[in-house]
Scaffold this active site. Structure first.
Site, PDB file in Angstrom:
ATOM      1  N   ASP A 124      11.665   7.466  10.959  1.00  0.00           N
ATOM      2  CA  ASP A 124      10.434   7.838  11.670  1.00  0.00           C
ATOM      3  C   ASP A 124      10.110   6.798  12.737  1.00  0.00           C
ATOM      4  OD1 ASP A 124       8.032   9.432  12.047  1.00  0.00           O
ATOM      5  OD2 ASP A 124       6.924   7.822  11.053  1.00  0.00           O
ATOM      6  N   GLY A 127       4.387   9.048  10.997  1.00  0.00           N
ATOM      7  CA  GLY A 127       3.849   8.610   9.703  1.00  0.00           C
ATOM      8  C   GLY A 127       2.344   8.752   9.568  1.00  0.00           C
ATOM      9  N   ALA A 128       1.612   8.310  10.586  1.00  0.00           N
ATOM     10  CA  ALA A 128       0.144   8.297  10.472  1.00  0.00           C
ATOM     11  C   ALA A 128      -0.493   9.514  11.133  1.00  0.00           C
ATOM     12  CB  ALA A 128      -0.390   7.030  11.127  1.00  0.00           C
ATOM     13  N   ASP A 142      10.101  -6.647  -4.327  1.00  0.00           N
ATOM     14  CA  ASP A 142       9.034  -7.252  -3.516  1.00  0.00           C
ATOM     15  C   ASP A 142       8.722  -8.621  -4.121  1.00  0.00           C
ATOM     16  OD1 ASP A 142       6.660  -8.041  -2.235  1.00  0.00           O
ATOM     17  OD2 ASP A 142       5.995  -5.965  -1.987  1.00  0.00           O
ATOM     18  N   ALA A 199       8.879   2.459   8.127  1.00  0.00           N
ATOM     19  CA  ALA A 199       8.029   1.264   8.275  1.00  0.00           C
ATOM     20  C   ALA A 199       7.998   0.815   9.732  1.00  0.00           C
ATOM     21  CB  ALA A 199       8.518   0.163   7.354  1.00  0.00           C
ATOM     22  N   HIS A 251       7.856   8.940  15.079  1.00  0.00           N
ATOM     23  CA  HIS A 251       6.792   8.059  14.572  1.00  0.00           C
ATOM     24  C   HIS A 251       5.549   8.869  14.161  1.00  0.00           C
ATOM     25  CE1 HIS A 251       5.457   3.597  14.717  1.00  0.00           C
ATOM     26  NE2 HIS A 251       4.764   4.245  13.807  1.00  0.00           N
ATOM     27  N   ARG A 277       0.821  -1.225   0.000  1.00  0.00           N
ATOM     28  CA  ARG A 277       0.000   0.000   0.000  1.00  0.00           C
ATOM     29  C   ARG A 277       0.846   1.262   0.000  1.00  0.00           C
ATOM     30  NH1 ARG A 277      -3.736  -3.263   3.432  1.00  0.00           N
ATOM     31  NH2 ARG A 277      -1.922  -3.371   4.763  1.00  0.00           N
ATOM     32  N   ILE A 278       1.745   1.371   1.000  1.00  0.00           N
ATOM     33  CA  ILE A 278       2.517   2.610   1.126  1.00  0.00           C
ATOM     34  C   ILE A 278       3.568   2.687   0.018  1.00  0.00           C
ATOM     35  CG2 ILE A 278       4.090   3.908   2.613  1.00  0.00           C
ATOM     36  CD1 ILE A 278       2.506   2.700   5.014  1.00  0.00           C
ATOM     37  N   GLU A 338      10.958   2.392  21.088  1.00  0.00           N
ATOM     38  CA  GLU A 338      10.247   3.676  21.096  1.00  0.00           C
ATOM     39  C   GLU A 338       9.646   3.901  22.470  1.00  0.00           C
ATOM     40  OE1 GLU A 338       7.535   4.036  17.800  1.00  0.00           O
ATOM     41  OE2 GLU A 338       9.068   3.500  16.333  1.00  0.00           O
TER      42      GLU A 338
END
Ligand code: NAD
Length: 535
Positions: free
Chosen positions: A258, A284-285, A172, A233, A282, A152-153, A263
């Site tokens: 990221d 990303g989202a 991939d 990721a 972190h 997806r990303i 963490e």
């Protein structure tokens, strides 16, 4: 039926509103609860929806006797005791797609920030300086972007990279050529081949045994000199020690991270001071749109799981979601066939099933996993408490009982979309077959050697008898006298005057006394009752 849903961790209001709008739901919204309070309250709920702050630990799950669904508004489920949830039959639903664009956009923001030294330039401006000559940057145009993981990303990153005039190549091994072609991405035959020609390397793979540390000292050293490496990721896919070394030795132009192995990143971690390393916590989202998307996605999935038992978006369900709805009739047949075989064998004195062998016709082969789960559930229903038995845990519960489960494809089952469940143990075995033709009701088509044709709805009576005149009438009379309504009566025999079998579909339930009365009839040899579990 009313369901209670606990929503916590500040899930976006647009998602919560979807749950609140359901008349069958009572929704309680609470801030992130301390563990002891969660343990106290969880017993009341059928579902919990949260983000990463609430830990759904083993003891929380064991305590939560009503809990059927855990919804995670986001991707990572590290905060959930997944194995325990699976063994208890609790579905875990996450929202893997809603933040794809957020990560892809951050990728370009961060890489351009790194190449143009934007954080440093902005800091000098804040400090009152005008250091124009210091910041000579680099462009993306004409550079080769190497993507590891074209999911997806990775796919969204590739699409945007074209707009910047980059060459895009990806590695991939798990996806088909068609996706590379559709995304106009060149396929690298190996990770080494990708690395050899990459100026900007980015990983968009899950963290697995295969991907942990997949970009290490060796790989970083093989990148063309003065390349850039990016990990948005999961921490550790690019080895952190190797990355520090490559930056400090000036092998790399720079890097962006990221995500981190641990963490939050330790306050005094050496990476915080590494040259040309752009770090983000972190993020990303972390966009308003992504949070809204994941909240909506997960709340819709939790709603459908509770109201319609649709577990197609559950990550611990027995199989993937594709074709789930289309498979439902066949899954019902598999489940019913196994329940019938078990009941008949039990009445013949064989209770310990050692093996369940499922055979499916080629049109159903794509659904082998869910069909096997359905057959396992049919075998176990009536054997163990059913409130914890479902398609998620049926296979593991059966295997935990030492039952061997196998599934295979066969083109010899006769009709299209048909299957056969064979149970065996000791010297005995019984195969029950059925079919789920498109646009028609599911049928059981064979019990042992007897060809039948019956829709297994609420209750099925299976009688074996001698093929002599008058049996059907006498059975009908016994059932009629006891108020049992016959929906379908199918009589089958192997040879005239030989053994016969009746498959009788009836409404409602049948008392044990009725079964005994049937057994007392002349010429009736055996009688089995199967009450199917409501779906
Ligand atoms: P995805 O499942 O859609 O794509 C992953 C791709 O990786 C798949 O195409 C798969 O075939 C491929 N892959 C798996 N193993 C591989 C291997 N050994 N070598 C090469 N390719 C391999 O996942 P996605 O939604 O694109 O997410 C990618 C990553 O981004 C995940 O690790 C996810 O956790 C992470 N993520 C991070 C953030 C953030 O906040 N930084 C946000 C969302 C997702």
């Amino acid at each position: 039926m009313t369901y209670r849903v606990l929503v916590t961790d500040d899930v976006d209001p647009e998602g919560v509103a979807l749950l609140v709008a359901e008349p069958q739901f009572i929704v309680d919204e609470v801030p992130t609860l301390p563990k002891d309070e969660l343990l106290r309250r969880i017993v009341d709920y059928d579902a919990i929806v949260g983000r990463s702050a609430t830990r759904i630990s083993a003891d929380v799950l064991q305590r939560a006797t009503k809990l059927r669904v855990v919804g995670r508004a986001g991707v990572g489920v590290d905060n959930i005791a997944l194995d325990v949830a699976t063994s208890l039959g609790v579905a875990i639903i996450n929202a893997p797609a809603g933040n794809t664009v957020a990560v892809a956009e951050l990728f370009f923001g961060a890489v351009i920030g790194l190449l143009r030294q934007l954080p440093q330039a902005a800091q000098t401006m804040t400090a009152g300086r005008w250091d124009r000559a210091l910041y000579l940057g680099r462009e993306l145009k004409g550079k080769t972007l190497g993507i590891v993981g074209l999911g997806r990303i990775g796919g969204e990153v590739a699409t945007r990279a074209h707009a910047f005039g980059m060459q895009v190549v990806a590695y991939d091994p798990y996806i088909a050529d068609a996706r590379f072609t559709a995304l106009r991405v060149r396929r690298a035959p190996s990770l080494d081949a990708l690395i050899a020609e990459t100026n900007v390397l980015t990983v968009h793979v899950p963290l697995t045994d295969e991907t942990r540390g997949m970009i290490g000292k060796r790989e970083l050293a093989r990148l063309p000199s003065r390349s850039v490496a990016v990990n948005m990721a999961r921490g550790g896919i690019i080895d952190e020690t190797a990355l520090l070394f490559a930056l400090e030795s000036d092998q790399l132009r720079g890097a962006v991270l990221d995500v981190f192995t641990v963490e939050p990143l330790a306050e005094d971690h050496p990476m915080r001071l590494a040259p040309n390393l752009l770090l983000t916590p972190h993020l990303g989202a972390s966009t308003v749109e992504a949070q809204r998307n994941v909240a909506r996605d997960v709340c819709i999935a939790v709603r459908d799981a509770l109201l319609h038992n649709d577990l197609s978006r559950s990550i611990n369900v027995a199989a993937g979601s594709e074709g789930w709805a289309e498979l439902q009739p066949a899954m019902l047949v598999a489940r019913r066939a196994a329940a019938v075989a078990r009941a008949v064998l039990a009445d013949q004195g064989m209770r310990t099933v050692r093996r369940l062998a499922l055979r499916v016709s080629p049109e159903l082969a794509h659904g082998s996993g869910p069909l096997l789960a359905a057959a396992a559930a049919g075998l176990l229903e009536g054997v163990i408490e059913t409130d914890r038995l479902n398609l998620i845990n049926a296979r593991s519960l059966a295997e935990a009982r030492g039952i061997e489960l196998t599934v295979g494809e066969s083109s010899e089952l006769g009709t299209r979309r048909s299957l056969e469940v064979e149970l065996s143990g000791g010297m005995q075995q019984l195969a029950v077959a059925g079919s789920a033709p498109e646009g028609s009701v599911a049928r059981l088509t064979r019990i042992g050697s007897f060809h039948v044709d019956v829709n297994p709805k609420q209750t099925l009576l299976i009688l074996t008898n001698k093929d002599v005149p008058g049996v059907i009438g006498r059975v009908g009379t016994v059932l009629g006298e006891r108020g049992v309504n016959i929906a379908e009566y199918h009589q089958a025999r192997l040879a005239q005057g030989g053994d016969a079998l009746a498959a009788i579909s009836v409404d409602g339930t049948v008392e044990e006394a009725t079964r005994r009365a049937l057994l007392e009839l002349p010429d009736v040899v055996s009688a089995s009752i199967v009450h199917f579990r409501a779906d």
